[in-house]
Motif scaffolding. Structure first.
Motif, short mmCIF file in Angstrom:
data_model
loop_
_atom_site.label_atom_id
_atom_site.label_comp_id
_atom_site.label_asym_id
_atom_site.label_seq_id
_atom_site.Cartn_x
_atom_site.Cartn_y
_atom_site.Cartn_z
N VAL A 27 8.00 0.86 4.22
CA VAL A 27 8.99 0.93 3.15
C VAL A 27 9.06 2.36 2.61
CG1 VAL A 27 8.73 -1.48 2.46
CG2 VAL A 27 7.28 0.27 1.40
N VAL A 28 10.17 2.65 1.93
CA VAL A 28 10.37 3.94 1.27
C VAL A 28 10.57 3.67 -0.22
CG1 VAL A 28 11.84 5.98 1.10
CG2 VAL A 28 11.43 4.92 3.34
N PHE A 29 9.80 4.36 -1.05
CA PHE A 29 9.90 4.15 -2.49
C PHE A 29 11.04 4.97 -3.07
CE2 PHE A 29 5.33 3.48 -1.52
CZ PHE A 29 5.27 2.13 -1.85
N TYR A 70 0.84 -1.20 0.00
CA TYR A 70 0.00 0.00 0.00
C TYR A 70 0.88 1.25 0.00
CZ TYR A 70 -3.90 -3.02 1.42
OH TYR A 70 -4.86 -4.00 1.48
N SER A 71 0.35 2.32 -0.59
CA SER A 71 1.00 3.62 -0.47
C SER A 71 0.61 4.24 0.86
CB SER A 71 0.56 4.53 -1.62
OG SER A 71 -0.81 4.89 -1.47
N SER A 72 1.23 5.37 1.20
CA SER A 72 0.90 6.03 2.47
C SER A 72 -0.50 6.61 2.46
CB SER A 72 1.92 7.13 2.77
OG SER A 72 1.95 8.08 1.72
N SER A 73 -1.11 6.71 1.26
CA SER A 73 -2.49 7.19 1.15
C SER A 73 -3.48 6.03 1.13
CB SER A 73 -2.66 8.05 -0.10
OG SER A 73 -2.36 7.30 -1.27
N ASP A 74 -3.01 4.83 1.48
CA ASP A 74 -3.84 3.62 1.57
C ASP A 74 -4.32 3.09 0.23
OD1 ASP A 74 -3.61 3.33 4.30
OD2 ASP A 74 -5.38 4.55 4.73
N SER A 75 -3.64 3.45 -0.85
CA SER A 75 -3.97 2.88 -2.16
C SER A 75 -3.25 1.54 -2.31
CB SER A 75 -3.54 3.82 -3.28
OG SER A 75 -4.27 5.03 -3.23
N LEU A 76 -3.99 0.52 -2.74
CA LEU A 76 -3.38 -0.78 -2.97
C LEU A 76 -2.57 -0.73 -4.26
CD1 LEU A 76 -3.05 -3.81 -2.30
CD2 LEU A 76 -5.16 -4.22 -3.60
N LEU A 77 -1.27 -0.95 -4.15
CA LEU A 77 -0.39 -0.88 -5.31
C LEU A 77 -0.21 -2.24 -5.98
CD1 LEU A 77 2.39 1.41 -3.80
CD2 LEU A 77 0.37 2.08 -5.12
N PRO A 98 4.34 4.82 -6.65
CA PRO A 98 3.27 5.80 -6.40
C PRO A 98 3.84 7.21 -6.30
CG PRO A 98 3.92 4.80 -4.35
CD PRO A 98 4.76 4.14 -5.42
N ASP A 99 2.94 8.17 -6.19
CA ASP A 99 3.36 9.57 -6.01
C ASP A 99 3.87 9.81 -4.60
OD1 ASP A 99 2.61 10.13 -8.61
OD2 ASP A 99 0.56 10.69 -8.03
N THR A 100 3.38 9.02 -3.65
CA THR A 100 3.82 9.19 -2.26
C THR A 100 5.21 8.58 -2.08
OG1 THR A 100 2.78 7.10 -1.62
CG2 THR A 100 1.46 9.10 -1.43
N GLY A 101 5.94 9.08 -1.12
CA GLY A 101 7.31 8.61 -0.92
C GLY A 101 7.42 7.38 -0.05
N THR A 102 6.39 7.06 0.70
CA THR A 102 6.45 5.93 1.62
C THR A 102 5.23 5.03 1.45
OG1 THR A 102 5.35 7.16 3.38
CG2 THR A 102 7.76 7.25 3.32
N GLY A 103 5.32 3.86 2.05
CA GLY A 103 4.21 2.91 2.00
C GLY A 103 4.42 1.81 3.02
N ARG A 104 3.67 0.74 2.85
CA ARG A 104 3.79 -0.37 3.81
C ARG A 104 3.48 -1.70 3.12
NH1 ARG A 104 -1.26 1.74 4.45
NH2 ARG A 104 -2.98 0.27 4.87
N LEU A 105 4.19 -2.72 3.54
CA LEU A 105 3.92 -4.09 3.13
C LEU A 105 3.10 -4.75 4.24
CD1 LEU A 105 7.27 -5.52 1.69
CD2 LEU A 105 5.06 -5.49 0.51
N VAL A 106 1.99 -5.38 3.87
CA VAL A 106 1.13 -6.03 4.84
C VAL A 106 1.16 -7.54 4.59
CG1 VAL A 106 -1.19 -6.22 5.80
CG2 VAL A 106 -0.35 -4.00 4.98
N PHE A 107 1.65 -8.28 5.57
CA PHE A 107 1.73 -9.74 5.50
C PHE A 107 0.48 -10.28 6.21
CE2 PHE A 107 5.85 -8.00 5.03
CZ PHE A 107 6.58 -8.87 4.23
N GLU A 108 -0.44 -10.86 5.45
CA GLU A 108 -1.75 -11.26 5.97
C GLU A 108 -1.78 -12.75 6.28
OE1 GLU A 108 -4.61 -10.04 3.05
OE2 GLU A 108 -3.54 -8.16 2.68
N ARG A 109 -2.05 -13.06 7.52
CA ARG A 109 -2.16 -14.46 7.90
C ARG A 109 -3.31 -15.12 7.14
NH1 ARG A 109 -1.73 -16.82 13.95
NH2 ARG A 109 -2.04 -19.02 13.48
#
Length: 344
Positions: A339-341, A276-283, A311-322
């Protein structure tokens, strides 16, 4: 002894689930012609907090919590609406071949497996897609002569706290034209059943025709079973570790992802990773696969590659889903790595 409890699970128009239980026999079943095709959906939800088990079942099936003689434990029985089955409760692993049912024995029962040809869960291609690890030594798939399963004996590899070490789940598929034959270990000749000595090496063969519709239902119910073991009460960081990428690492596409997770984090050796981007968009989204036998309580390595558009945002997150095949929200769990893009 407590009275036998029949539970009817009702889905109201507002999507609220309610459970109605009584100590009397259920209403007569509708005629087979009026029953819907329950292979497509499992409408009813059952959950037992005492034994940390939840599952989904067809609305045309009955679930009965049957108190045992010790007054402390129970057997959980699922079966098609059938008066003869209701009178045979609690169901164990030696049920009538004409019945399709699932029997859950959290405290176990002192009995031997039915005589049959067997395949192990570790080696068989007919292993149900379970959401929890199993003891691959104790668990067995019981086979007809043509190699198709007629029953499953499932021992959880990491059972809930309230289960005993001998707890198990047994699922049987209705078989018509059922025939059993015993063959002498040395000569291969047929033996009278009263002289059959399976422990000594005689070969016991079952023949018959499975109810294919019931087989599909039972497999789907087994897939829906969720057992809340000790690991599920731990924080995600105690069950999964991520080696690559490290927190706040600069990432580009394709992104290499590596780590390890305990067996209960997987289902069928897989789980989902989302970016996801920092704006919660699924990449992007991908599936991580276990690099080894996942049906165990130990850590099992995983790895995958994720492609994404920056993405346009500089940061985001990886979500590991059980993995959560049951779909029950109380069993959802995730682990997040920021993460940082990198700039293109």
């Amino acid at each position: 002894m407590l009275p036998r409890t029949f539970c009817a699970i009702i889905l109201t128009a507002g999507l609220f689930l309610s459970v109605s239980c009584s100590d009397t026999d259920p209403e007569p079943a509708p005629t087979p012609a009026s029953r819907p095709d329950t292979t497509k959906s499992l409408d009813d939800l059952y959950s037992n907090p005492e034994y940390d088990i939840a599952l989904r079942m067809p609305s045309s099936w009955i679930l009965v919590e049957e108190p045992l003689a010790d007054g402390e434990h129970m057997a959980i029985n699922l079966f098609k609406d059938d008066d003869s089955t209701s009178r045979a409760l609690p169901l164990d692993i030696h049920g009538n071949a004409k019945r399709s049912y699932i029997a859950v024995w959290p405290a176990g029962i002192g009995t031997e497996l039915p005589a049959s040809q067997y395949a192990s869960f570790h080696s068989s291609a007919d292993t149900p897609a379970l959401s929890f690890p199993v003891d691959t030594v104790k668990s067995k798939i019981l086979l007809l002569q043509d190699g198709t399963p007629w029953a499953y004996f499932i021992v959880p590899g990491n059972p809930p706290e309230q289960w005993s070490d001998s707890g198990f789940i047994f699922a049987q598929i209705q078989t018509s034209d059922h025939l059993t034959t015993c063959f002498d270990e040395e000569t291969g000749e047929k033996l009278p059943m009263e002289k059959c000595d399976v422990p000594a090496g005689d070969r016991f063969v079952r023949e018959g025709t499975r109810n294919k519709r019931d087989a599909r239902i039972i497999n789907r119910v087994l897939q829906s079973i969720s057992l809340k073991n000790i690991d599920q009460k731990k924080a995600a960081s105690e069950i999964i570790t991520v080696e690559e990428p490290r927190p706040d690492a600069k990432v580009t596409s394709p992104l290499q992802i590596k780590g390890e997770a305990r067996g209960p984090w997987y289902a069928e050796g897989q789980f989902t990773i989302s970016l996801y981007s920092s704006s919660d968009s699924l990449l992007s989204k991908t599936t991580a696969a276990a690099q080894g036998e996942w049906m165990q309580d130990q850590f099992v390595p995983f790895e995958t590659t994720l492609n994404f558009a920056p993405p346009d945002t500089g940061t985001g997150r990886l979500v590991f889903e059980r993995a959560n095949p049951s779909g029950l929200p109380q069993h959802d769990q995730s682990y997040v790595v920021s993460v940082v893009f990198s700039s293109p």
